[in-house]
Every structure is written in structure tokens, then in C-alpha cells.
Design a protein around this motif. Sequence first.
Motif: not given
Ligand code: LMR
Length: 332
Positions: A35-36, A42, A74, A92, A95, A148, A171, A173, A194, A211, A215, A236, A238
Motif C-alpha cells: 500500500v505504500v 517496504k 489494506d 503493517s 492490520k 519501518n 487518522r 490504522q 492508508f 505515522n 510514510n 510501525l 511489517y
Molecule cells: C498505514 O496504514 O499507515 C501503514 O500501515 C502503511 C504502511 O504499510 O506502512
Amino acid sequence: MQIKTLAAKALFVLAAAASVDALAQGPIVIKFSHVVAPDTPKGRAAERFKELAEQMTGGQVKVEVYPNSQLYKDREELEALQLGAVQMLAPSLAKFSPLGVRDFEAFDLPYIFPDRAALYKVTEGRIGRNLLRKLEPKGITGLAFWHNGFKIMSANQPLTSPKDFEGLRMRIQASKVLDAQMRALGAQPLALAFSEAAPALRDGVVAGTENTPSNMYTQRMHETQSHLTLSNHGYLGYAVIVNKKFWDGLPADTRNTLARAMREATLYEKKIAQRANDDAIEAIRQAGTTTIHTLTPAQQAEWRRAMQPVYGQMESRIGKETVRAILREVGR
Ligand code: LMR
């Protein structure tokens, strides 16, 4: 005798057809969705894995990397992985609870890791291996942890005391621990994918966010956030995961080669992550859009005190054993 010869011939023809078939089918394709932006720890590690995997298998495996939620957002990407529409992801750790594995939310606990060394003890040791193993019954194989970094907070006002968060829509996650963390600060959390975070900041749907610097910078969040605080209040990272059926169905030598490519990509990722975040802070500073705050030791202590109740509130959700094992491992 003659029958035997005929059978042998038939077998030979079948085998030849099968290998022609295999060639005609082309390489094994791994769709790797994330997603980034490509220029994040990542994103760059996914590209590195692609290069290594394709080179080490002599082109027998082709890795297609889809960044920026191009294929899935996500929540959707986890479903796509389980259905086999994509083969590899690196979501992440915040999630994973929709899969029914809440232990990963331990990584979201405020200030859980005093530094990177403590974090690596967890991800590279027994606790990390046990966590990845919990994904197997969900049809998922965990291959590695990627990092990250530590998170910062941003808004259109200075955030130096927990009081500053009162009533701010932030906001997050989609993690219940992050929800509790923002509520402990007096903020109103809003879980958004994200891909929706930067637009929500721009359109004023949320007032701020947390964040990592890389990011924030790659999503140009600093352009619509006039203040940020280098709070490093949470982590944060993964887990790189694959569809288990796909992974188990690979020829053993291919699977071993891919595991080796993953180990190398993981070392590379570990090397670049911190630097990417340091560079992002510097780039935001240079952009001149955002005032950057650091916290005094007294302010840091105030933030910690405000967020401490999250441990008691969330321990049984995450799993007492996991939380306590991590706290023990990091010496807290
Ligand atoms: C987010 O949603 O802020 C992060 O999980 C995005 C990511 O994958 O680093």
C-alpha cells in the motif's frame, strides 16, 4: 514385452508433453501487493526481493510488485491473499486482527520498544517465530519481519502535551490498540485505509495523524500538516506473508531459493529503514512547510503517563502471554 515397450513409449511421450507444457506455462508468478510508495523501506525491499528472486531462480520465478494500493487497499489485500488472487503481501503489524490473530497488535502498544535493538530481539527471536506460526491455520505463511520505524504525530497545531490532543480527530490504522492509544490522549481516532489517509488530511476529514516520517513524506502529508512532533511513541513494522497453499505447492528447490532471496531482502530492508526515516525528516525540514517539535524529558514523561492505561485495557485482547513475553524480552 511389446506391451511393455508401448507403455514405456507412452510414458516417454507423456513426460515430454508435460515438460513442454511446463515451458508453455511460463514462469511461476508472484504478485506482491502493498500500500505504500515505491520509495519507502517496504517499497524498496519489495523491489529488492523481486530482483533477487528472479536472478536466483534464473527467471523461473517472476515477481510483480504492485505498490500504492494499486491492486488492493489494506483490508482487501488480506482477503485477496487468502483467496490466492495475490501471493505475497507485507501488511503493517497493526492490520492482522481481521485474520483473527490479535497478538500482532502488541507491536502497537505505546513505547513498547525502548529502541531498535529491543525490537530485533523480539522479531528475530522465539517470540517472532511463534507469532508467524500463528498465521498458518489461517492459510498464511509468515516469511519475515520488515521494519519501518518509530512513529511521529502531526496536526495543524503544535502537539507537545497530551492536552493538545483533546477532541482532535486523528487518522489511525485499523488497530484497537491504536484506537485506545488515541483515546487515552483525549483524541477521536478514525481508522482509515492508508490510501485514504493523505486525502482525509487534505480535505479536513481528520485533523492529524501518526505515522513514520518516510510514510508521511512520501504521501506529502507534511504539505497539509503544519506541525509535527518527533515523539517516537510507537512502532510501525511489517510481516511479509505468502499464501500457504501457493508456498507449500512450490517445488522444494524453488521454495528454498525464494526463502534465501527473502533473507537477503530482509537484511537489505533492515539496513535502509532507519536511514529512510532520517532522510524524510530532513526533507520535511527542508520543505519548510512544517514546524518540527521535539519533546523535553518532562513532556515525554507526560505522554508516557497519559498512554500507560492502554496496557491494562488491551492486554487481554492482545493476549497476556504475548504482551508479557515481549515485555520480558525487552527488559521491561
Ligand atoms: C498505514 O496504514 O499507515 C501503514 O500501515 C502503511 C504502511 O504499510 O506502512
